[in-house]
Design a protein around this motif. Structure first.
Motif, mmCIF file in Angstrom:
data_model
loop_
_atom_site.group_PDB
_atom_site.id
_atom_site.type_symbol
_atom_site.label_atom_id
_atom_site.label_comp_id
_atom_site.label_asym_id
_atom_site.label_seq_id
_atom_site.Cartn_x
_atom_site.Cartn_y
_atom_site.Cartn_z
ATOM 1 N N ILE A 221 8.865 9.424 4.112
ATOM 2 C CA ILE A 221 9.357 7.931 3.550
ATOM 3 C C ILE A 221 10.904 8.326 3.087
ATOM 4 C CG2 ILE A 221 8.401 8.026 1.396
ATOM 5 C CD1 ILE A 221 7.674 5.013 2.096
ATOM 6 N N HIS A 222 10.962 9.263 2.488
ATOM 7 C CA HIS A 222 12.642 9.261 1.977
ATOM 8 C C HIS A 222 13.542 9.673 3.315
ATOM 9 C CE1 HIS A 222 11.342 8.954 -1.906
ATOM 10 N NE2 HIS A 222 10.430 9.798 -1.971
ATOM 11 N N ARG A 223 13.088 9.869 4.270
ATOM 12 C CA ARG A 223 14.029 10.283 5.636
ATOM 13 C C ARG A 223 13.906 8.924 6.509
ATOM 14 N NH1 ARG A 223 14.539 16.109 6.352
ATOM 15 N NH2 ARG A 223 13.709 17.196 4.544
ATOM 16 N N LEU A 224 13.185 7.746 6.186
ATOM 17 C CA LEU A 224 13.336 6.699 7.161
ATOM 18 C C LEU A 224 14.386 6.022 7.007
ATOM 19 C CD1 LEU A 224 9.433 5.364 6.837
ATOM 20 C CD2 LEU A 224 10.527 6.622 8.612
ATOM 21 N N THR A 225 15.160 5.507 8.123
ATOM 22 C CA THR A 225 16.309 4.712 7.857
ATOM 23 C C THR A 225 15.951 3.318 7.922
ATOM 24 O OG1 THR A 225 16.779 4.991 10.308
ATOM 25 C CG2 THR A 225 17.731 6.654 8.906
ATOM 26 N N ASP A 226 14.625 2.732 8.464
ATOM 27 C CA ASP A 226 14.324 1.595 8.656
ATOM 28 C C ASP A 226 12.984 1.365 7.839
ATOM 29 O OD1 ASP A 226 14.148 -1.047 9.295
ATOM 30 O OD2 ASP A 226 13.752 -0.965 11.512
ATOM 31 N N LEU A 227 13.088 0.736 6.949
ATOM 32 C CA LEU A 227 11.797 0.367 6.149
ATOM 33 C C LEU A 227 11.243 -1.095 6.340
ATOM 34 C CD1 LEU A 227 12.627 1.788 2.877
ATOM 35 C CD2 LEU A 227 11.348 2.803 4.253
ATOM 36 N N SER A 228 11.652 -1.716 7.390
ATOM 37 C CA SER A 228 11.174 -2.910 7.721
ATOM 38 C C SER A 228 9.812 -2.810 8.244
ATOM 39 C CB SER A 228 12.088 -3.901 8.871
ATOM 40 O OG SER A 228 12.286 -3.127 9.745
ATOM 41 N N GLY A 229 8.563 -3.604 7.673
ATOM 42 C CA GLY A 229 7.446 -3.488 8.231
ATOM 43 C C GLY A 229 6.513 -2.396 7.534
ATOM 44 N N ASN A 230 7.102 -1.775 6.925
ATOM 45 C CA ASN A 230 6.423 -0.863 5.960
ATOM 46 C C ASN A 230 5.833 -1.539 4.955
ATOM 47 O OD1 ASN A 230 5.655 1.320 4.350
ATOM 48 N ND2 ASN A 230 7.645 2.517 4.222
ATOM 49 N N PRO A 231 4.483 -1.327 4.951
ATOM 50 C CA PRO A 231 3.608 -2.033 3.704
ATOM 51 C C PRO A 231 3.891 -1.643 2.303
ATOM 52 C CG PRO A 231 2.182 -0.675 5.124
ATOM 53 C CD PRO A 231 3.430 -0.539 5.730
ATOM 54 N N SER B 67 0.953 -1.157 -0.155
ATOM 55 C CA SER B 67 0.063 0.046 -0.028
ATOM 56 C C SER B 67 1.049 1.315 -0.064
ATOM 57 C CB SER B 67 -0.770 -0.089 1.158
ATOM 58 O OG SER B 67 -0.138 -0.076 2.441
ATOM 59 N N LEU B 68 0.337 2.260 -0.151
ATOM 60 C CA LEU B 68 0.993 3.603 -0.170
ATOM 61 C C LEU B 68 1.265 3.831 1.232
ATOM 62 C CD1 LEU B 68 -0.884 5.803 -2.919
ATOM 63 C CD2 LEU B 68 1.323 4.671 -3.098
ATOM 64 N N TYR B 69 2.448 4.483 1.440
ATOM 65 C CA TYR B 69 2.755 4.891 2.761
ATOM 66 C C TYR B 69 2.198 6.270 3.255
ATOM 67 C CZ TYR B 69 5.810 6.576 6.495
ATOM 68 O OH TYR B 69 6.321 7.088 7.748
ATOM 69 N N THR B 70 1.821 6.408 4.291
ATOM 70 C CA THR B 70 1.043 7.508 4.671
ATOM 71 C C THR B 70 1.401 7.737 6.190
ATOM 72 O OG1 THR B 70 -1.025 8.880 4.867
ATOM 73 C CG2 THR B 70 -1.055 6.421 4.936
ATOM 74 N N THR B 71 1.569 9.041 6.694
ATOM 75 C CA THR B 71 1.548 9.334 8.219
ATOM 76 C C THR B 71 0.119 9.882 8.693
ATOM 77 O OG1 THR B 71 2.358 11.691 7.529
ATOM 78 C CG2 THR B 71 4.102 9.850 7.872
ATOM 79 N N GLY B 72 -0.786 10.117 7.418
ATOM 80 C CA GLY B 72 -1.965 10.668 7.860
ATOM 81 C C GLY B 72 -1.806 12.224 7.511
ATOM 82 N N ASP B 73 -0.667 12.593 7.238
ATOM 83 C CA ASP B 73 -0.329 13.998 7.156
ATOM 84 C C ASP B 73 -0.214 14.211 5.443
ATOM 85 O OD1 ASP B 73 0.656 16.781 6.642
ATOM 86 O OD2 ASP B 73 2.140 16.681 8.096
ATOM 87 N N THR B 74 -0.978 14.299 4.577
ATOM 88 C CA THR B 74 -0.938 14.100 3.280
ATOM 89 C C THR B 74 0.284 15.406 2.794
ATOM 90 O OG1 THR B 74 -2.789 15.827 3.002
ATOM 91 C CG2 THR B 74 -3.250 13.442 2.754
ATOM 92 N N THR B 75 0.368 16.413 3.597
ATOM 93 C CA THR B 75 1.519 17.483 3.178
ATOM 94 C C THR B 75 2.985 16.840 3.021
ATOM 95 O OG1 THR B 75 -0.117 19.104 3.796
ATOM 96 C CG2 THR B 75 2.185 19.879 3.369
#
Length: 181
Positions: free
Chosen positions: A171-181, A157-165
């Motif tokens: 997502i480009h600043r995350l250092t650990d993508l494990s568990g990211n759907p 699915s598309l990554y979302t934080t709930g903050d569409t802005t």
């Protein structure tokens, strides 16, 4: 070297003595690995055709004795891309949805093959539509079908934080993508 390694593997897979697993017979297990190799070969050739147009299709191990290939002419774009589509169709048919390896990162599965197929077919279909190739609609439809299968049935699915802005930036600043759907 990349293409040569793939072709050597494809030539030697039938010689491997395999046993069935996970409900597959030996041929089914073999097709998992052949699907992986054919996905990579199709992707490789799609990239070359996008960059250079007509290229020579090579589907066997090259040796110095193969002068007809070493000094051969390019094959027509449509012939090569039909071979690419054969490889991608094989991959989307035989690669597993899940390798049952805990979703180890980096392993190509059916969903990755559908993504590659969608991108390659969209490029080729639109190229043919605007540059005079044949069967453009067939390629565009294959792209749409692959993308729809991935969107409707894929586990992602598309990554979302709930903050569409800021979700895209986050997502480009995350250092650990494990568990990211």
């Amino acid at each position: 070297n990349f293409l040569r390694a793939i072709n050597i593997g494809l030539a030697n897979y039938p010689k491997a003595k395999l046993v069935g697993r996970d409900g597959l017979d030996a041929e089914g297990v073999r097709n998992l690995y052949v699907g992986e190799a054919r996905l990579l070969r199709g992707w490789f050739y799609a990239d070359k055709v996008q960059k250079f147009g007509d290229v020579q299709w090579v589907d066997k191990e090259l040796t110095t004795a193969d002068e007809d290939i070493l000094y051969g002419e390019r094959d027509p774009r449509e012939f090569v891309m039909d071979k690419v589509l054969e490889d991608l169709n094989f991959a989307t048919t035989y690669l597993p949805n899940d390798w049952k390896d805990g979703e180890a990162p980096g392993r190509l599965n059916r969903w990755a093959a559908l993504l590659v197929k969608a991108r390659v077919c969209l490029f080729e279909g639109t190229w043919r539509k605007y540059h005079g190739g044949s069967n453009a609609d067939t390629w565009i439809q294959a792209a749409a079908d692959a993308a729809k299968e991935l969107m409707d049935n894929g586990p992602y699915s598309l990554y979302t934080t709930g903050d569409t802005t800021n979700s895209y930036n986050t997502i480009h600043r995350l250092t650990d993508l494990s568990g990211n759907p």
